[in-house]
Design an enzyme around this catalytic site. Structure first.
Site, short mmCIF file in Angstrom:
data_model
loop_
_atom_site.label_atom_id
_atom_site.label_comp_id
_atom_site.label_asym_id
_atom_site.label_seq_id
_atom_site.Cartn_x
_atom_site.Cartn_y
_atom_site.Cartn_z
N HIS A 6 20.18 -8.36 39.58
CA HIS A 6 20.79 -7.08 39.73
C HIS A 6 19.71 -6.12 39.74
O HIS A 6 19.05 -5.77 38.89
CB HIS A 6 21.71 -6.85 38.36
CG HIS A 6 22.41 -5.57 38.42
ND1 HIS A 6 23.53 -5.29 39.29
CD2 HIS A 6 22.23 -4.50 37.53
CE1 HIS A 6 23.83 -3.88 38.89
NE2 HIS A 6 23.07 -3.63 38.09
N ASP B 28 19.04 -2.26 40.21
CA ASP B 28 19.83 -0.71 39.99
C ASP B 28 18.99 0.02 40.85
O ASP B 28 17.69 0.24 40.61
CB ASP B 28 19.81 -0.23 38.83
CG ASP B 28 20.59 -0.99 37.68
OD1 ASP B 28 22.09 -1.09 38.18
OD2 ASP B 28 20.24 -1.53 36.86
N ASP C 265 28.29 -4.63 37.04
CA ASP C 265 27.74 -3.56 36.15
C ASP C 265 28.45 -2.44 35.95
O ASP C 265 28.32 -1.59 35.24
CB ASP C 265 26.37 -3.32 36.62
CG ASP C 265 25.35 -3.00 35.36
OD1 ASP C 265 25.76 -3.19 33.96
OD2 ASP C 265 24.63 -2.27 35.31
N HIS D 171 26.16 3.23 39.94
CA HIS D 171 26.75 3.35 38.90
C HIS D 171 25.86 3.79 37.60
O HIS D 171 26.34 3.95 36.76
CB HIS D 171 27.41 1.96 38.27
CG HIS D 171 26.44 1.06 38.40
ND1 HIS D 171 26.24 -0.04 39.62
CD2 HIS D 171 25.55 0.25 37.32
CE1 HIS D 171 25.27 -0.96 39.11
NE2 HIS D 171 24.82 -0.79 37.90
#
Length: 1266
Positions: A227, A229, A341, A619
């Site tokens: 993941h 970001d 997420d 997000h």
């Protein structure tokens, strides 16, 4: 379309209520007294029925005194590891409480029988008890103290510190018993192994654990992932250069060596940047891995978008940006979604994925722990997510809810995190973590033991699903950035999987590497029917360390300045997209080669702005939950995007306005400038020094005999009214429309708020003697004025207005000002204001137009009531501003929680001082166009309410602006500022209200009495409303924020937040970088004619849609600089070098769109081969905005018409009026495509053939003639 077909009664489905605890009431019994704070009810843990060990505990106290408080359960940290029970029985209950069952963690079941002495309290924590393929044990020490019984790991069993006794258990499919005696206390425990979800079958070997009720073997699909970001604790660029680039390079290298390993990726923003510098050999490997299905692109958006704060335009635009890049560069189309997420999930993203042609399914992760329990109990971990208005299932998509807390390996392999730590094999030199210390490599000596321990976790997870297929994510944030981790994870899991698959007949299980698409295919093979869910999963909650729920409702409002900046770029980009597409293709078709080259060069600006907006939908960006320096980096990108899109708008608008664009690039039309390739002569009317400051109007100098022109662009496809405000240096002006007619206008003063400390003359205060004044003073600017007029703009048009100098005084057009002493100037006592200034009378204040009367409190300056003149009915409609005090360490960037220890639940921040010292100033400005009341509570709030006098829809609403300034910290620390509307509307008890989801649809919300305000706040991006049988009150907003209806008749929105402390959700700092900001609202009061009729789905009125679209996408205003219009009577040889022939009005559509069809975007696609240049086709995206026919029916919108449905059985209707065309443009082909344009569904002969259903989005691919 007015109506929406109701849901067939025979369709099995569930509707997600406004809070998950509503679904849990049948599972729990709670005791509550009016004086107690609402709390979470006693709820069985979702994993209580999973294979595990049953532990019975009996605890009792001998005594006869009545209990003293309320039983309360708070689930433990993240809801899946440990749980805490605190019991304080109420005095009104019997001495002996009935047996309570608490499923305290995935393996433990606890039964309690207890009696209490007065004022004695018990609380305890149970550590995980491992029972599996090998003997596991643990020990704990119990610490018991009068007035606060506590059980904590590592403590001692003692009373007042007098003595202690350790307790320990061990189990290997056996039973153990322990009993401790103490005066007035007995404590006993029993452990027994059991292996079925709902009843015990006794002790069964591990290889029997993995067969479902239907006899299906357990299938495990392991999904390696990382993941990434695009900004959080580091900037996007830092993450890429130091971690993401290494991950993708390692992926290419390792997947070639490990022939059966898979990998998934979702953040295209990172992948696109890596691709630009990737060697052609690596690119070929990537395409090969995609063809083999070992690498899968999931969702395919530019980012993994937030689902609460993002508006539908930006949410779709980032998806289009990512999908087109993936298709053009990788040659694939995503088919499964991956949203692991975002902090709560809405139903908009599933709709977008299904409409984009996804055939697999989508994965979600972060939902309220009570929903996870409910889904586990119902065996609904896989369900069909259907839109509220959908009656036939065409919008539903198969959705998989990950049953455990988060996506890390620790919380993914099964219900027991402490076991899962043994199967995270990452060991990086110098890196010391709980998994690196726990996990040991797999070898031939421990493979059986470890495989059976892992299978036990898989089996428990499989028992939550009827199909017994388990998808296990293998990864975490920025995993696989070291090449050694690829080796460690793959080789150890391969040994485990080889052993399991070799003993498939024994274990009734098989395990493999795979992707989510593999999972969905396997699930669909085993299950043909899925239950249906409607609604959304807000508000998300996890657990505070002390065991109480932690509601993630703070980020709905956190850093509102950034949220406003985001919406400003969204509106600017949308206008630029539309103008660019139409001007570029006009230039191409008319042979304006030089103009075409310039516009093609500008496409890079447009692409960069798209990607900056798309990046901010991440997000951790639009949510405001990144570190301060990262948020600064995001804002710089947004600001640059604003500058680029404004530039593109000006270039494109002048291309369409100039009568002879072939000569537009020649410099002979520019005053006192040498010839240049091209210079924009359309300039924006505002200037912004930096992103941190509000835009300021640039004063327009209007010389005598030289009229100044302003150009307005209406980006909406419907006729509209818009209020235009222009700053000028003289009040002696007038306004002319495009036909040269003088139109009504109003001259207003421009106000300056001056801070000073000085002696002022008594004469200046109408008093005797000198007065020392210290504070702020509101005064008129001496050489700056505001011209206000109402522009009637055709759909999708450029219209020119003229500001002309007049010789005589235009007193009839100047506003009248009412105030106490604002007509004076503290620096110039001789100043005579050019406006009529009247004093304020004591008492309440009234403003009115021909449609309504507004009553204001004369002391506070805030609205009190609204009377509609058509009906004579008065609605109490009081505005309030106050703040919740933040709970330190519990309210932060993510979380919202008022301070439970504060003496006051709300803090009156505007009235902390006596009225004489508050710097409260009230000013009324009234004229022919508008009447406005402004109240200033310096420095935190400047609030204004305005009503319009012009005939049309603008006069039906109440326009509100707030300028909010928290100043520098630590001022206003721990403050959650809100604006509340208090009405006499009966919206239920508990109250109900309606909030929009991403500006796309409406969701009903119902207050949950058992929890605090933090769990009853919901996200809005465009509007919220409350209503009863006869009235609806709507609040339209221009950016994302949180909203609630805490009491009947209330509707409130959070305005800004400042929390000095971190809320322990990973960001590591508080939120103190508040900026001075401007928020805009429309307050609407509409009549409901449907009475008590209950509709299956609530919708805004057509009037609310009309004003909301105008608020979100205001007309773009440009000033013609350095040019004058060529008088038609002048021969060409007499024209001045600054003369230029411009169209006074350019209409880009032959007919307006139906007024329920919103033009979402008209977006030029990149060339598939040379993506830095535009192609000859564009995506036209439409939204048919469903509306309620029984609300606001008495309000007329000029030139507004809709298309009727085709038949009673078909709710579709034409998307366009007949013979709707883009004016002066030829279209070569039209096709209806999937939402992001990747799949062509059908060809259309013309726009007349396009049909749409209410609420739906439709995309058309329009190819223009070259």
């Amino acid at each position: 379309m007015c109506g929406t077909p109701s849901t067939p009664q025979d369709t099995p489905h569930y509707t997600l209520k406004s809070h998950p605890l509503q679904e849990m009431l049948p599972l729990a019994q709670t005791f509550v007294t009016p004086s107690e704070t609402p709390f979470v009810p006693l709820i069985p843990h979702p994993l209580a029925w999973i294979y595990g060990t049953k532990v019975g505990v009996d605890v009792g106290f001998i005594g006869s005194h009545p209990p003293s408080n309320v039983p309360m359960l708070n689930l433990g940290a993240r809801g899946l590891v440990t749980n805490t029970l605190s019991l304080n029985p109420p005095r009104t209950l019997p001495t002996v409480i009935p047996k309570l069952q608490l499923y305290a963690n995935p393996i433990l079941r606890v039964e309690l029988n207890m009696e209490f002495r007065e004022d004695e309290r018990l609380s305890y924590r149970i550590l995980p008890l491992f029972v599996g393929a090998c003997v596991l044990s643990f020990s704990t020490h119990v610490n018991i103290v009068r007035q606060g019984w506590r059980v904590e790991p590592g403590g001692n069993l003692a009373r007042r510190g007098n003595w202690s006794l350790p307790l320990s258990w061990g189990a290997y499919y056996t039973s153990a018993r322990a009993k401790i005696s103490y005066p007035n206390l007995f404590f006993s425990s029993v452990t027994t192994a059991y292996v079925t979800p709902h009843k015990s079958r006794g002790s069964v070997p591990p290889h029997r654990l993995h067969t479902s009720k239907s006899g299906l073997d357990c299938m495990v699909i392991l999904v390696p992932h990382s993941h990434n970001d695009p900004g959080w604790l580091k900037t996007y660029e830092s993450y890429y250069h130091y971690q993401t680039r290494n991950i993708l390079n390692n992926m290419v290298d390792k997947l070639q060596h490990f022939s059966n390993m898979t990998f998934v990726w979702s953040e295209i923003s990172f992948f696109a940047q890596w691709w630009e510098s990737a060697h052609p050999t690596k690119r070929r490997v990537v395409r090969k891995l995609l063809d083999e299905g070992r690498l899968e692109i999931l969702t395919g958006g530019w980012v993994m978008t937030d689902e609460a704060n993002v508006h539908i335009y930006a949410m779709l635009d980032q998806l289009i940006e990512g999908h087109i890049w993936v298709k053009n560069n990788l040659g694939v189309t995503p088919k499964s979604g991956w949203s692991i997420d975002p902090f709560g999930h809405g139903s908009t993203v599933p709709y977008l994925l299904k409409a984009s042609g996804f055939t697999g399914g989508t994965v979600i992760q972060r939902v309220h722990y009570a929903w996870k329990q409910w889904l586990a109990e119902q065996q609904m971990g896989d369900f069909l997510w259907r839109q509220n208005w959908d009656s036939d299932g065409h919008t539903e998509i198969l959705t998989h809810n990950q049953p455990f807390d988060i996506y890390s390996i620790k919380h993914s392999c099964g219900p027991h995190p402490q076991v899962c730590l043994n199967f995270d094999f990452r060991k990086i030199p110098g890196e010391y973590t709980e998994y690196s210390l726990r996990a040991v490599p797999i070898d031939e000596y421990n493979v059986r033991q470890k495989a059976e321990l892992l299978l036990e976790q898989y089996g428990r997870t499989g028992s939550l699903f009827p199909h017994n297929v388990v998808m296990m994510p293998l990864g975490d944030d920025f995993r696989y950035d070291h090449d050694i981790e690829w080796d460690q994870q793959y080789k150890n899991y391969k040994l485990l999987f080889d052993y399991i698959n070799l003993n498939k007949e024994k274990y009734h299980a098989e395990a493999m590497f795979g992707t989510p698409s593999d999972y969905f295919e396997a699930v669909k093979e085993r299950s043909k029917h899925f239950q249906i869910l409607r609604g959304d999963f807000f508000v998300y909650s996890d657990i505070f360390s002390e065991g109480r729920p932690a509601y993630w409702s703070g980020y709905f409002t956190t850093r509102p300045y950034w949220k406003i900046l985001d919406r400003e770029l969204e509106a600017s980009l949308r206008s630029a997209e539309i103008l660019y597409t139409l001007s570029l293709n006009k230039a191409r078709q008319h042979g304006y080669n030089k103009t075409t080259q310039l516009l093609e060069r500008d496409y890079e600006r447009l692409s960069k702005a798209r990607q900056s907006l798309a990046l901010f939908q991440h997000h951790d960006a639009i949510t405001g939950t990144s570190k301060a320096f990262v948020m600064h980096d995001y804002a710089l990108k947004l600001f640059e995007g604003l500058q680029d899109t404004t530039y593109v708008q000006g270039r494109c608008a002048q291309t369409l306005l100039v009568k002879d664009p072939k000569n537009m690039h020649v410099g002979k039309f520019l005053v006192n400038r040498p010839p240049q390739p091209h210079v924009n002569f359309l300039l924006p009317d505002t200037d912004r020094e930096s992103y941190e400051k509000l835009a300021q109007k640039v004063p327009l100098v209007v010389p005598r005999n030289e009229p100044r022109r302003v150009v307005l662009f209406n980006s909406l496809a419907q006729q509209r009214q818009d209020v235009v405000k222009v700053r000028v240096a003289t009040p002696h002006v007038r306004v002319l429309d495009s036909d040269g007619n003088v139109i009504p206008y109003q001259i207003n003063p421009v106000w300056n708020l001056t801070h000073f400390t000085k002696n002022t003359k008594a004469a200046n205060n109408n008093e005797g003697g000198d007065t020392n004044k210290d504070g702020t003073y509101l005064q008129m600017a001496k050489e700056l004025f505001e011209v206000m007029f109402v522009a009637d703009l055709p759909p999708l048009s450029l219209v020119t207005y003229v500001i002309d100098r007049v010789a005589e005084k235009n007193l009839e057009s100047r506003a009248v000002v009412y105030c106490a002493s604002c007509g004076k100037n503290v620096d110039d006592p001789s100043f005579v204001p050019p406006f009529e200034v009247k004093g304020m009378q004591a008492g309440d204040i009234q403003l009115e137009n021909h449609r309504m009367k507004l009553l204001f409190d004369g002391r506070s300056g805030f609205l009190k009531a609204v009377t509609r003149k058509a009906t004579g009915r008065t609605t109490q409609c009081g505005l309030q501003f106050a703040a919740y005090p933040s709970a330190q360490f519990h309210s932060g960037a993510y979380l919202f929680m008022p301070d439970p220890n504060s003496r006051e639940t709300e803090r009156e921040i505007l009235s902390d001082e006596p009225s004489s010292k508050r710097n409260l100033q009230i000013v009324i400005t009234s004229g022919s166009i508008a009447s406005e009341l402004a109240v200033i509570y310096h420095p935190i709030l400047a609030h204004s309410v305005r009503i319009y006098h012009a005939a049309g829809p603008l006069s039906e609403g109440i326009y509100i602006e707030n300028i909010i300034d928290f100043e520098a910290p630590p001022k206003n620390r721990e403050t959650e500022l809100f604006m509340r509307v208090v009405t006499d509307i009966s919206n239920g008890d508990p109250p109900e209200f309606y909030s929009d989801l991403n500006g796309f649809q409406i969701q009903k919300r119902v207050k949950v009495e058992r929890i605090g305000i933090e769990g009853n706040y919901f996200p809005i991006t465009s509007m919220a409303y409350i209503q009863d049988s006869s009235r609806r009150l709507s609040l339209l907003v221009n950016h994302a924020q949180g909203a609630a209806s805490w009491q009947p008749g209330w509707l409130e929105v959070m305005l800004d937040r400042r929390t000095l402390y971190d809320d322990s959700r990973g960001m590591g700092e508080g939120v103190v970088d508040n900026k001075r900001m401007l928020t805009k609202f429309w307050l609407l009061l509409e009549e409901v004619t449907g009475g008590d009729k209950k509709d299956s789905y609530s919708r805004p009125s057509l009037f609310a849609h009309h004003l909301s679209n105008g608020l979100l996408y205001p007309a773009n205003l440009f000033v013609v600089e350095g040019m004058t219009e060529t008088p038609p009577q002048k021969p060409s040889h007499q024209r001045h070098e600054k003369d230029l022939s411009l169209h006074k009005k350019v209409q880009l559509l032959t007919r307006s769109f139906p007024c329920d069809v919103h033009l979402l975007t008209l977006r030029s696609s990149p060339d598939p081969t040379y993506m830095q240049f535009p192609a000859a086709y564009a995506l036209l995206v439409l939204h048919r905005q469903g509306y309620a026919c029984d609300v606001g029916a008495g309000i007329t919108i000029p030139q507004c018409s809709t298309e009727l449905p085709n038949s009673r059985d078909d709710s579709s209707s034409p998307a366009f009026h007949k013979r709707t065309l883009f004016r002066d443009l030829k279209m070569h082909a039209i096709s209806r495509t999937s939402l992001t344009g990747l799949h062509e569904w059908e060809k259309c002969k013309s726009l007349d053939d396009v049909q749409m259903k209410p609420m739906e989005l439709t995309t058309l691919n329009i190819t223009f003639v070259l």
